[in-house]
Design a protein around this motif. Structure first.
Motif, short mmCIF file in Angstrom:
data_model
loop_
_atom_site.label_atom_id
_atom_site.label_comp_id
_atom_site.label_asym_id
_atom_site.label_seq_id
_atom_site.Cartn_x
_atom_site.Cartn_y
_atom_site.Cartn_z
N PHE A 65 5.56 2.49 0.11
CA PHE A 65 6.49 2.03 1.13
C PHE A 65 7.52 3.12 1.38
O PHE A 65 8.15 3.61 0.44
N VAL A 66 7.68 3.51 2.64
CA VAL A 66 8.59 4.59 3.01
C VAL A 66 9.69 4.00 3.88
O VAL A 66 9.41 3.44 4.95
N HIS A 67 10.93 4.12 3.41
CA HIS A 67 12.10 3.59 4.10
C HIS A 67 13.03 4.74 4.47
O HIS A 67 12.82 5.88 4.05
N MET A 68 14.09 4.43 5.19
CA MET A 68 15.07 5.46 5.53
C MET A 68 15.74 5.99 4.26
O MET A 68 16.14 7.14 4.21
N GLY A 69 15.84 5.15 3.22
CA GLY A 69 16.55 5.54 2.01
C GLY A 69 15.67 5.95 0.85
O GLY A 69 16.17 6.19 -0.24
N GLY A 70 14.36 6.01 1.04
CA GLY A 70 13.51 6.42 -0.07
C GLY A 70 12.10 5.87 0.05
O GLY A 70 11.75 5.21 1.03
N SER A 71 11.31 6.14 -0.96
CA SER A 71 9.93 5.63 -0.98
C SER A 71 9.62 5.15 -2.38
O SER A 71 10.15 5.67 -3.37
N TRP A 72 8.74 4.13 -2.45
CA TRP A 72 8.37 3.55 -3.74
C TRP A 72 7.09 2.75 -3.61
O TRP A 72 6.55 2.60 -2.52
N GLY A 73 6.65 2.21 -4.73
CA GLY A 73 5.39 1.48 -4.80
C GLY A 73 5.55 -0.03 -4.68
O GLY A 73 6.63 -0.55 -4.38
N LYS A 74 4.46 -0.71 -4.94
CA LYS A 74 4.36 -2.17 -4.76
C LYS A 74 5.41 -2.94 -5.56
O LYS A 74 6.12 -3.79 -5.00
N SER A 75 5.51 -2.69 -6.85
CA SER A 75 6.39 -3.51 -7.69
C SER A 75 7.85 -3.37 -7.26
O SER A 75 8.58 -4.36 -7.21
N MET A 141 -2.93 -4.06 2.25
CA MET A 141 -2.02 -3.05 2.77
C MET A 141 -1.93 -1.89 1.78
O MET A 141 -1.69 -2.10 0.59
N GLY A 142 -2.12 -0.69 2.30
CA GLY A 142 -2.03 0.50 1.47
C GLY A 142 -0.74 1.26 1.69
O GLY A 142 -0.28 1.98 0.80
N GLN A 143 -0.13 1.09 2.87
CA GLN A 143 1.05 1.88 3.17
C GLN A 143 1.84 1.24 4.30
O GLN A 143 1.26 0.66 5.22
N LEU A 144 3.17 1.32 4.19
CA LEU A 144 4.10 0.83 5.22
C LEU A 144 5.22 1.85 5.34
O LEU A 144 5.87 2.17 4.34
N SER A 145 5.40 2.40 6.55
CA SER A 145 6.45 3.40 6.78
C SER A 145 7.31 3.01 7.97
O SER A 145 6.79 2.54 8.98
N PHE A 146 8.60 3.24 7.82
CA PHE A 146 9.55 3.00 8.90
C PHE A 146 10.04 4.35 9.42
O PHE A 146 10.58 5.14 8.65
N SER A 147 9.86 4.61 10.71
CA SER A 147 10.39 5.81 11.35
C SER A 147 11.38 5.35 12.41
O SER A 147 11.01 4.64 13.35
N ARG A 148 12.65 5.74 12.25
CA ARG A 148 13.68 5.31 13.19
C ARG A 148 13.48 6.00 14.52
O ARG A 148 13.26 7.21 14.58
N LEU A 149 13.54 5.21 15.59
CA LEU A 149 13.37 5.72 16.95
C LEU A 149 14.73 6.09 17.54
O LEU A 149 15.76 5.53 17.16
N MET A 150 14.72 7.00 18.51
CA MET A 150 15.95 7.42 19.19
C MET A 150 16.34 6.47 20.32
O MET A 150 17.44 6.55 20.82
N ARG A 151 15.47 5.56 20.70
CA ARG A 151 15.79 4.63 21.78
C ARG A 151 16.82 3.61 21.32
O ARG A 151 16.95 3.35 20.12
#
Length: 155
Positions: A65-75, A141-151
């Motif tokens: 899981f990839v967030h604006m503040g970091g990345s980590w696993g399932k648990s 689910m193997g991966q979830l990423s958040f990419s902030r948009l400029m809109r």
């Protein structure tokens, strides 16, 4: 003359078979697409409800899981949701793009996410990438990423 007719028949049969195979692939893709879109909608609801039991069944053991503040696993993701450190309050999805590569599905969603992070409610426009892998007839689910948009936020 017989060879020409036989050749023409073989050619026509090849076109018919290729068209049938193409339609079958499109049908499988459409079926997988609807299945993944529904699964994604369910996931957003489970995240909003903090239903870690349902999410634990969806997230693969090796998921990231990839967030604006970091990345980590399932648990860690499940703990973040359960504790309320991040409450995925409401996802307003405006559009999705689906790609199927073998047994891997990629869903890109343009959305606004209302979340409570560290006790503060925030709304961000994101392009969210979800990667699902189908194993033993089940999508995980193997991966979830958040990419902030400029809109600007739409809602």
């Amino acid at each position: 003359m017989k060879a020409s007719i036989l050749g023409l028949c073989v050619f026509a049969l090849g076109i018919v078979l290729a068209f049938a195979q193409s339609n079958s692939s499109a049908s499988n893709s459409t079926s997988a697409e609807q299945e993944i879109i529904t699964l994604s909608k369910d996931k957003w609801q489970w995240m909003s409800d903090k239903n870690v039991d349902k999410l634990a069944g969806l997230f693969d053991e090796k998921s990231m899981f990839v967030h604006m503040g970091g990345s980590w696993g399932k648990s860690q993701e499940l703990e973040v949701i359960k504790s309320g450190n991040i409450w995925y309050k409401k996802a307003s999805v405006y559009s999705t793009t689906f790609h199927l590569i073998g047994n891997t599905a990629i869903l890109l969603s343009d959305l606004d996410l209302v979340a409570v992070v560290g006790g503060n409610e925030v709304t961000n426009p994101f392009m969210v990438t979800e990667v699902y892998v189908k194993e033993n007839g089940k999508w995980m689910m193997g991966q979830l990423s958040f990419s902030r948009l400029m809109r600007p936020v739409k809602n």
